[in-house]
Design a protein around this motif. Structure first.
Motif, PDB file in Angstrom:
ATOM      1  N   LEU B 113       0.035  -7.789  -2.468  1.00  0.00           N
ATOM      2  CA  LEU B 113      -0.679  -7.492  -1.232  1.00  0.00           C
ATOM      3  C   LEU B 113      -1.181  -8.748  -0.519  1.00  0.00           C
ATOM      4  CD1 LEU B 113      -2.667  -4.262  -2.146  1.00  0.00           C
ATOM      5  CD2 LEU B 113      -0.426  -4.513  -1.106  1.00  0.00           C
ATOM      6  N   ARG B 120       5.286  -3.586   3.689  1.00  0.00           N
ATOM      7  CA  ARG B 120       4.819  -3.198   2.363  1.00  0.00           C
ATOM      8  C   ARG B 120       5.574  -1.989   1.836  1.00  0.00           C
ATOM      9  NH1 ARG B 120      -1.645  -4.467   2.562  1.00  0.00           N
ATOM     10  NH2 ARG B 120      -1.408  -6.688   2.197  1.00  0.00           N
ATOM     11  N   LEU B 284      -1.793   0.256   1.216  1.00  0.00           N
ATOM     12  CA  LEU B 284      -0.828  -0.812   1.474  1.00  0.00           C
ATOM     13  C   LEU B 284      -0.958  -1.460   2.838  1.00  0.00           C
ATOM     14  CD1 LEU B 284       2.416   0.592  -0.189  1.00  0.00           C
ATOM     15  CD2 LEU B 284       0.770  -1.010  -1.103  1.00  0.00           C
TER      16      LEU B 284
END
Lengths: 340, 285
Positions: B113, B120, B284
């Protein structure tokens, strides 16, 4: 290079409770090319601030800018600038160190050859050649931390962020990491590290901010901050264990002495007395006063002001006391949830 | 030896296309999952062994059942084959969320991340790619064994139909499992859900017995169970029925053809991916 403005963040609580305040109007500015230390006891909000900076966590309010970019509206551009070395070393035990770095290179879209070249450079720089092709599961804490640092440096970030990089490390790994951080700073990289080790920040940082309960309470170069306090510190015990009454009597006596700026009774250390004195000569005078009042001297220690004194001055307690006090007020469950 | 000056970050080279970057991320992440599998092959071994045991033991359980008991007069082993193939793919896909959950718990997800991933969704693509190939390999192993046991082989056209059906089911279940991996607090909870969902879904489907054997309420459940929509087209393919318009299921609410079954699975897969989007976005983005 890094600008945090009025950051607020609270954990847990949900709709009902208040939760735990992690950051309370925290503001901070790190100039480019600076090795900047974030000093504070555990639970002061250092990790939260760094996680927000690295776009892992959204603040409840406030502004985050890195290299002139707004991290909240342009997180991807900011991620390119940043290398982040987290506190809990996240490595895949099944991969080898080299495979992990290769994966990291692909996540930062490095071309294959450049990635290989950087991996070789970093293996040499951090002294990892002997074990880099072994699986990470077999690494010691120091090896993991070095690998993690290497991974963070792979894409040559302009800003390197490290959360407690040397906690629990062996001396050799710590020395390697310190040397690399200094070298990076000399090469122009902005380095921001958090630590609750006073001596680490004192030795490494060009600039530092002391954080307490989610806000910055002091900011500047280590030498400056200490010099601003002025005077020498004296810790005095008339007996090994005094009681409150005697401590108070001695305090009143010493407070009246010329050259004594401040006397604090430290209850958590058996009612010892912490004094700030103007100059060395005052110590002799103190001894005379005490013997005139028929009081013994069990221990008397004198030192130049340290960063802990800076902390003590700003908060009224030592960092160790602060860590003990804060341990109970955290919400580990909510913190863990936020970190997943 | 020098540390390169940060004034020339290596990532500022001419911007490559989004597609190139997404495939670089996705392939690297998928590669990691395969390296894990190669060095810890127990998942794969267990994933093949378990359905084999089902096939051999369960197939033998009704070996002496009266002939003509099952629709079409086929043997129970032959009947069971389609069920076990689907169940294999289903179980594999249901576990898709586990690696993601462990990455969350060990903080490895954070490494992904903080990286400037172009999308993502690469994290999700990698899981889907990995689980799809894994479950297809497992299913093919089961099909091969079933053929050796004399339970038949669907032929080339049938194989294609089987693969398409499995693919749709795997997508749907993988989406569900990934959604759970982001919604649930930890792997204990995820494993509990998988455990509770797995066998009941098998029993409440036409994997082990045809609808005609079931009481009405169970018949309804089985006819609404997504596993049934995957099992019946495959069973038909094994019986040599390759037409999309072939009727494969007499459900209480009407007849279902191969085409409708596949359509239901496709809609389910698409629907689940849309449904878990908010969960993925929350974690995400």
């Amino acid at each position: 290079m890094i600008e945090l403005q009025q950051l607020c963040k609270r954990y847990g609580g949900g709709r009902r409770g208040q939760g735990v305040v992690a950051l309370d109007q925290l503001s901070l500015e790190v100039p480019a090319g600076c090795l900047y230390g974030l000093l504070g006891p555990n639970g002061a909000g250092k990790t939260t601030a760094l996680r927000i900076l690295c776009t892992l966590l959204a603040p409840d309010s406030g502004l985050v800018r890195v290299g002139g970019l707004d991290a909240l509206s342009e997180p991807r551009a900011v991620r390119r600038l940043l290398g982040y070395v987290a506190q809990e070393v996240a490595i895949d035990k099944i991969l080898t160190g080299r495979e992990l770095m290769r994966l990291q290179g692909n996540l930062y879209h490095l071309p294959w050859r450049l990635s290989s070249q950087r991996i070789d450079e970093l293996i040499e720089l951090l002294g990892m050649a002997d074990w880099i092709d072994r699986r990470c599961g077999s690494y010691s804490g120091g090896m993991r931390r070095r690998l993690d640092l290497a991974a963070g440096l792979l894409h040559r970030p302009q800003v390197l962020v490290l959360d407690e990089p040397t906690v629990g490390l062996d001396i050799e790994s710590r020395a390697v990491i310190w040397a690399v951080l200094r070298q990076l700073r000399d090469g122009g990289t902005t380095v921001l590290l958090s630590s609750h080790y006073l001596e680490e920040v004192d030795a490494l940082a060009d600039q530092l901010a002391i954080i307490e309960a989610g806000r910055v309470i002091a900011q500047g170069a280590p030498a400056e901050l200490k010099a601003a306090l002025g005077g020498d510190r004296v810790t005095l015990r008339v007996r090994e264990f005094s009681d409150a009454e005697e401590a108070e009597r001695v305090r009143a006596l010493l407070h009246a002495c010329a050259g004594v700026r401040q006397v604090v009774v430290n209850q958590s250390q058996g009612y010892s007395l912490n004094l700030v004195i103007e100059h060395d000569g005052v110590v002799e005078q103190l001894r005379r006063q005490l013997s005139a009042a028929d009081l013994p001297v069990f221990a008397l220690a004198q030192s130049r002001p340290s960063l802990d004194d800076v902390y003590l001055q700003a908060t009224g307690r030592t960092m160790m006391d602060a860590e003990l006090a804060v341990a109970g007020s955290r919400d580990p469950k909510a913190e863990r949830k936020a970190s997943m | 030896m020098t540390i390169s000056p940060s004034s020339s970050p290596v990532t500022s080279s001419p911007a490559p296309s989004a597609l190139a970057e997404i495939s670089q991320e996705t392939l690297a992440l998928t590669g990691r999952l395969f390296v894990q599998l190669q060095r810890r092959p127990s998942t794969l071994v267990a994933g093949v062994l378990q359905p084999l045991i089902w096939l051999v033991l369960f197939g033998a359980l009704f070996a002496k059942a009266p002939a003509g008991l099952l629709p079409g007069g086929i043997s129970y082993g032959r009947f069971l084959g389609a069920g076990v193939i689907v169940f294999t793919a289903f179980s594999a896909a249901l576990n898709a969320g586990l690696p993601v959950m462990f990455d969350r718990e060990f903080g490895f997800l954070n490494r992904l991340l903080v990286a400037p991933l172009r999308s993502r969704s690469s994290i999700v693509f990698a899981s889907v790619l990995y689980i799809t190939s894994l479950s297809l390999v497992q299913s093919l192993a089961i099909m091969g064994t079933a053929a050796l046991l004399g339970y038949g082989w669907p032929g080339a056209g049938g194989l294609l139909l089987v693969l398409v059906t499995l693919l749709l089911l795997v997508f749907a279940v993988t989406a569900l499992s990934l959604g759970l991996a982001f919604a649930l607090p930890g792997h204990i909870e995820l494993i509990a859900v998988i455990f509770v969902a797995n066998l009941p879904l098998l029993f409440a489907s036409t994997a082990l017995a045809p609808l005609s054997f079931m009481p009405t309420w169970l018949g309804w459940l089985a006819a609404l169970n997504p596993l049934t929509f995957a099992i019946e087209p495959i069973r038909a393919a094994y019986a040599g029925e390759l037409s999309l318009s072939a009727v494969v299921l007499e459900a209480p609410f009407g007849t279902m053809t191969t085409a409708t079954c596949l359509a239901v699975l496709a809609v389910l897969a698409a629907g689940l991916f849309l449904l878990i989007r908010p969960l993925l976005d929350r974690k995400l983005s």
